[in-house]
Design a protein around this motif. Structure first.
Motif, PDB file in Angstrom:
ATOM      1  N   ALA A 359      -0.566  -1.496  13.452  1.00  0.00           N
ATOM      2  CA  ALA A 359      -0.081  -0.453  12.525  1.00  0.00           C
ATOM      3  C   ALA A 359       1.219   0.148  13.034  1.00  0.00           C
ATOM      4  CB  ALA A 359      -1.146   0.628  12.362  1.00  0.00           C
ATOM      5  N   LEU A 366      -1.963   4.922  10.790  1.00  0.00           N
ATOM      6  CA  LEU A 366      -3.405   4.694  10.790  1.00  0.00           C
ATOM      7  C   LEU A 366      -4.109   6.033  10.945  1.00  0.00           C
ATOM      8  CD1 LEU A 366      -5.695   2.530  10.857  1.00  0.00           C
ATOM      9  CD2 LEU A 366      -5.513   2.595  13.345  1.00  0.00           C
ATOM     10  N   PHE A 380      -4.948   2.832   6.354  1.00  0.00           N
ATOM     11  CA  PHE A 380      -3.671   2.322   6.848  1.00  0.00           C
ATOM     12  C   PHE A 380      -2.667   2.423   5.708  1.00  0.00           C
ATOM     13  CE2 PHE A 380      -0.757  -1.372   6.952  1.00  0.00           C
ATOM     14  CZ  PHE A 380       0.023  -0.961   8.022  1.00  0.00           C
TER      15      PHE A 380
END
Length: 531
Positions: A359, A366, A380
């Protein structure tokens, strides 16, 4: 406070007594002499910081004394103040300064001027010594930093070597297991046997997934992990992830749902492989830690700016939840919420750590919210560039290329693992390829000298002589006339450096274990086809 040593040199004792009376203080030590030669000895033996030197003395005048002091490395840094009763003419001052003095005091001495000048030079000496001390400390710190850097680099190399060896040692037998399971599928099996082979493949792929997770983390830490954005169909990607995990949800009698925004763009620029990895980890985790209820993948557009869309992927479950104090802990490598979680549900604790790192690399955010015994929501979100529909190429369905037999091919296989050796030879024989097999690099180069081959399949790690050393000898002309024979290496080490090392050694290509049959067939065709 360290005392400063001040040397007074004057041939007349009464002058020395007068200076001592003016300069006496607790933070300095006064050393006196009426003899210039004695002054030289004192200067060499003691740590003299400042010297007050009379200009006119018998045998050796002040200028001569200072010239000797300044010419010696041990005494050249002493600060010299000339004390004189001679004329204040410029030529005398210039001579003294050229000799190395820093200042002049004129007789009769003014107590205030004398005290002020000596005070300023004492402070200068203290500052210089403090600076020198700090420089010494800095040099020591620099040496420690260099040593720490070398140790860190050594640790990094050890870690990379460990990962490469671990990868090879584990992926090699997995390659054999997956390959043999693939061959077994082609034989006449009962329904029960087919189910057992299917479970064997699932278990092998699961173990391979753990190894890949560890290697991915290592690449991220080393800064060698790349994000490759291509045109991606988000809806198809989401449905494919759900379909892959549906069996696991069904086994636990969980409802696996999707809730996709109706305005979701058809195609965006994204790293589909890594987005798939994030969703697989988050949804797989949700299924794992949910015993009843449902797991939902919700995709929504949060915002749009020009040709970009802010899209959030939410994985909502009705599972065990996470205590507030453990939320940050679950993102750490090899960590789970608590020991009971590990005991009850198992796992390596790598999934969420990889998701967090991916991420971050993708520039996304996230987030997690959770309540014990009620469930968790992992989100996400990231900005994606929308691909205009008119620029989207029409997908053309292509049939998988049939793995057709080869004509008149002879391949040398260098592989020491008996299972992989059996597997590769069986596959090559099915493709009507004539094979010779050796178990190390030394035997490989001898066979090449004696026989003609269209291609060599060389394992990287072997006893007696490894594959890379054998390749170098071949390229250097060990078997005359066969320096350019195509060589493909099999490597269970998947670090980027390992692949580069094989190519640099002279390999034409590298196939990672476990290998895909289509990839192997394609590469053999590529390097053995003549125009």
């Amino acid at each position: 406070m360290e005392k400063i040593n001040i040397l007074i040199v004057d041939d007349r004792p009464e002058n020395i007594i007068a200076l001592e009376a003016l300069l006496q203080r607790p933070d300095i030590d006064l050393i006196t002499t009426t003899n210039p030669n004695e002054a030289l000895r004192i200067s060499w033996e003691m740590d003299i910081a400042i010297a007050l030197v009379d200009v006119q003395m018998p045998e050796m005048d002040g200028f001569e004394l200072v010239e000797i002091l300044k010419s010696n490395p041990r005494t050249k840094d002493i600060l010299i103040i000339f004390v004189t009763a001679i004329s204040k003419e410029t030529k005398y001052a210039v001579k003294g300064l050229n000799t190395g003095a820093v200042d002049y005091l004129y007789k009769p001495l003014d107590p205030f001027v004398t005290s002020a000048k000596v005070d300023s030079f004492i402070q200068f000496v203290r500052n210089q010594r403090d600076l020198k001390s700090k420089n010494t400390q800095l040099e020591a710190y620099q040496k420690e930093l260099i040593k720490a850097k070398e140790l860190a680099e050594q640790g990094k190399r050890i870690k990379e070597n460990f990962l490469a060896n671990m990868s090879h040692e584990i992926r090699t037998p997995i390659n054999g297991i997956i390959g043999i399971a693939h061959l077994l599928e082609k034989t006449g099996l009962s329904a029960e046997q087919k189910e057992m082979v299917s479970l064997l493949e699932i278990s092998s792929n699961s173990l391979l997934g753990v190894i890949n997770d560890i290697l991915d983390l290592s690449k991220i830490e080393a800064g060698k992990f790349k994000i490759n954005r291509t045109e991606t169909d988000l809806s198809s990607l989401c449905y494919s992830v759900i379909n892959l995990l549906r069996i696991r949800a069904k086994e636990k009698k969980l409802a696996l749902k999707t809730d996709l925004d109706s305005n979701l763009p058809k195609h965006v620029l994204a790293d589909s492989l890594r987005l798939n990895q994030i969703l697989m980890n988050l949804i797989g985790n949700a299924i794992k830690f949910t015993t009843e209820g449902s797991v939902t993948l919700k995709v929504e557009i949060l915002d749009t700016k020009g040709n970009n869309a802010h899209i959030r992927f939410s994985i909502i479950d009705t599972g065990i939840g996470i205590a507030k104090e453990n939320i940050e802990k679950i993102f750490e490598t090899f960590e789970q919420a608590d020991e009971q979680t590990t005991v009850k549900f198992g796992g390596t604790g790598l999934g969420l750590s990889i998701v967090k790192n991916l991420a971050k690399l993708k520039g996304g955010v996230l987030e997690v919210s959770s309540e014990e015994c009620k469930g968790s929501t992992f989100c996400f979100s990231n900005w994606y560039e929308v691909v205009k529909e008119e620029n989207t190429p029409v997908a053309v369905e292509t049939q998988k290329e049939k793995l057709t037999p080869f004509n008149n091919l002879k391949i040398l296989v260098a592989e020491d693992n008996p299972i992989n050796k059996f597997l590769i030879v069986k596959i090559l024989n099915e493709w009507m390829i004539d094979t010779d097999v050796v178990e190390n690099g030394k035997d490989a180069i001898e066979q090449i000298r004696i026989n003609d081959y269209n291609l060599i399949l060389m394992d990287t790690f072997m006893p007696v002589m490894n594959g890379l050393d054998a390749i170098k000898l071949i390229r250097d002309g060990y078997a005359p006339g066969k320096e350019n024979i195509p060589i493909i290496t099999f490597s269970a080490a998947v670090m980027e450096n390992d692949k580069k090392t094989a190519i640099n050694a002279g390999a034409n290509d590298v196939i990672s274990k476990p290998f895909d049959l289509e990839v192997l067939h394609q590469k053999i065709a590529r390097y053995t086809t003549t125009d």
